[in-house]
Enzyme design. Structure first.
Site, PDB file in Angstrom:
ATOM      1  N   HIS A  12     -17.247  50.059   9.297  1.00 31.62           N
ATOM      2  CA  HIS A  12     -16.267  50.120  10.393  1.00 31.62           C
ATOM      3  C   HIS A  12     -15.332  48.913  10.427  1.00 31.62           C
ATOM      4  O   HIS A  12     -14.819  48.568  11.478  1.00 31.62           O
ATOM      5  CB  HIS A  12     -16.976  50.307  11.741  1.00 31.62           C
ATOM      6  CG  HIS A  12     -17.746  49.118  12.254  1.00 31.62           C
ATOM      7  ND1 HIS A  12     -18.836  49.252  13.081  1.00 31.62           N
ATOM      8  CD2 HIS A  12     -17.576  47.776  12.107  1.00 31.62           C
ATOM      9  CE1 HIS A  12     -19.312  48.065  13.403  1.00 31.62           C
ATOM     10  NE2 HIS A  12     -18.556  47.154  12.833  1.00 31.62           N
ATOM     11  N   HIS A  59     -17.491  44.288  19.663  1.00 32.57           N
ATOM     12  CA  HIS A  59     -17.035  43.016  19.083  1.00 32.57           C
ATOM     13  C   HIS A  59     -16.337  42.167  20.144  1.00 32.57           C
ATOM     14  O   HIS A  59     -15.218  41.697  19.950  1.00 32.57           O
ATOM     15  CB  HIS A  59     -16.095  43.279  17.902  1.00 32.57           C
ATOM     16  CG  HIS A  59     -16.714  44.088  16.801  1.00 32.57           C
ATOM     17  ND1 HIS A  59     -16.829  45.462  16.861  1.00 32.57           N
ATOM     18  CD2 HIS A  59     -17.267  43.718  15.613  1.00 32.57           C
ATOM     19  CE1 HIS A  59     -17.413  45.903  15.758  1.00 32.57           C
ATOM     20  NE2 HIS A  59     -17.684  44.869  14.991  1.00 32.57           N
ATOM     21  N   HIS A 189     -21.381  41.318   4.594  1.00 31.84           N
ATOM     22  CA  HIS A 189     -20.184  40.512   4.824  1.00 31.84           C
ATOM     23  C   HIS A 189     -20.528  39.251   5.591  1.00 31.84           C
ATOM     24  O   HIS A 189     -21.471  39.209   6.369  1.00 31.84           O
ATOM     25  CB  HIS A 189     -19.065  41.305   5.506  1.00 31.84           C
ATOM     26  CG  HIS A 189     -19.376  41.888   6.849  1.00 31.84           C
ATOM     27  ND1 HIS A 189     -20.378  42.786   7.080  1.00 31.84           N
ATOM     28  CD2 HIS A 189     -18.760  41.726   8.045  1.00 31.84           C
ATOM     29  CE1 HIS A 189     -20.382  43.161   8.340  1.00 31.84           C
ATOM     30  NE2 HIS A 189     -19.415  42.521   8.966  1.00 31.84           N
ATOM     31  N   GLU A 236     -25.290  44.519  11.101  1.00 34.23           N
ATOM     32  CA  GLU A 236     -24.764  45.787  11.621  1.00 34.23           C
ATOM     33  C   GLU A 236     -25.432  47.007  10.995  1.00 34.23           C
ATOM     34  O   GLU A 236     -25.366  48.107  11.557  1.00 34.23           O
ATOM     35  CB  GLU A 236     -23.255  45.870  11.381  1.00 34.23           C
ATOM     36  CG  GLU A 236     -22.445  44.886  12.201  1.00 34.23           C
ATOM     37  CD  GLU A 236     -20.963  44.911  11.839  1.00 34.23           C
ATOM     38  OE1 GLU A 236     -20.174  44.382  12.621  1.00 34.23           O
ATOM     39  OE2 GLU A 236     -20.607  45.480  10.782  1.00 34.23           O
TER      40      GLU A 236
END
Length: 280
Positions: A12, A59, A189, A236
């Site tokens: 995402h 977020h 990431h 995530e």
């Protein structure tokens, strides 16, 4: 009764939304990724779902550091598009399947999950980054937020239990409904610090293997393990774990992996035994 017809794990990253809005999806740099996400969209279309249950993380657009729920269910008529710093993206608010959302929230509490219920909610790229690529028209959704931002974080095992409880809730919904589950986020990431931009290729591929064929082996990892293996922000992937737990007996139909720039992107599709056969 409702049927869970399948599910999808998909990255995402905000870069997906930016490339989509700039009409760069067919460029040499981006077309492999967008082709794989669109394949996920075609797969979803083949399932003919009436609603989507989306496991995602916020977020700092809906929640803030003063009060961040471990698990959160959105129960509203619709969900506004968040302004993530450059204005809201040009989409209509995302509709909620209110009946299913209310039922899932009540069922989770009955199953002894202490959840937050958000009667007003904005959704950011955790939802709005992949969904437009998966399909041009909004399906009603039930957003289920998982805290991967502010310690203490739920363990992968607890996220699995959440997904399994959501699956039971959907199966007990008394209205005829075809439901697909989506887990968004990841893969590896690291977006700050000395390891910025590191892609953990081997772990990404290993995760895709495990979430496909041996998902419960992932439950032995801690969140610190996931940070070490895939970078701080790779936690995530617990949203994919929750999605997988909601799909007992599902079989992976395809998976893609595309490392680019500062992260690993992935897509994996699962068809449930109650879903239509491929090509039907």
């Amino acid at each position: 009764m409702a049927d869970i017809v399948g599910g999808l794990g998909v990255s995402h990253a905000p870069s997906i939304g930016a490339a989509y809005d700039r009409q760069e999806t067919a460029t040499e740099a981006w077309s492999p990724l967008f082709e794989s996400i669109r394949a996920g969209g075609e797969f979803l279309k083949s399932l003919r779902p009436d609603a989507l249950v989306v496991f995602y993380n916020d977020h700092m657009d809906q929640n803030w550091l003063d009060n961040w729920p471990t698990f959160q269910v959105g129960v509203a008529d619709r969900f506004r598009i968040a302004d993530e710093g450059w204005g809201p993206r040009a989409f209509e608010p995302v509709p909620c399947h209110l009946g299913l959302a209310e039922h899932i929230a009540a069922s989770l509490v009955a199953q002894e999950f202490d959840i937050a219920v958000s009667r007003e909610m904005e959704v950011d790229h955790g939802i709005v980054s992949p969904l437009p690529v998966l399909g041009e028209q909004w399906l009603p959704i039930v957003p289920i937020g998982i805290n991967v931002v502010w310690d203490p974080l739920p363990t992968p095992r607890r996220c699995w239990k959440l997904g399994a409880a959501v699956g039971r809730a959907i199966a007990a919904y008394e209205q005829p409904l075809r439901v697909a589950c989506i887990g968004t986020g990841g893969l590896s990431h690291e977006i700050d610090g000395p390891d910025f931009g590191t892609i953990h290729y081997e772990w990404d591929r290993r995760f895709l293997e495990l979430i496909d064929s041996e998902p419960e082996r992932l439950l032995d990892y801690s969140m610190d393990d996931l940070r070490r293996l895939g970078g701080h922000h790779s936690v995530e992937i617990v949203q994919w774990i929750a999605m997988r737990a909601a799909l007992p007996g599902a079989v992976a139909e395809f998976k893609y992996y595309y490392p680019k720039q500062v992260m690993g992107y992935g897509v994996i599709a699962f068809r449930s035994p109650s879903g239509p056969a491929a090509g039907a």
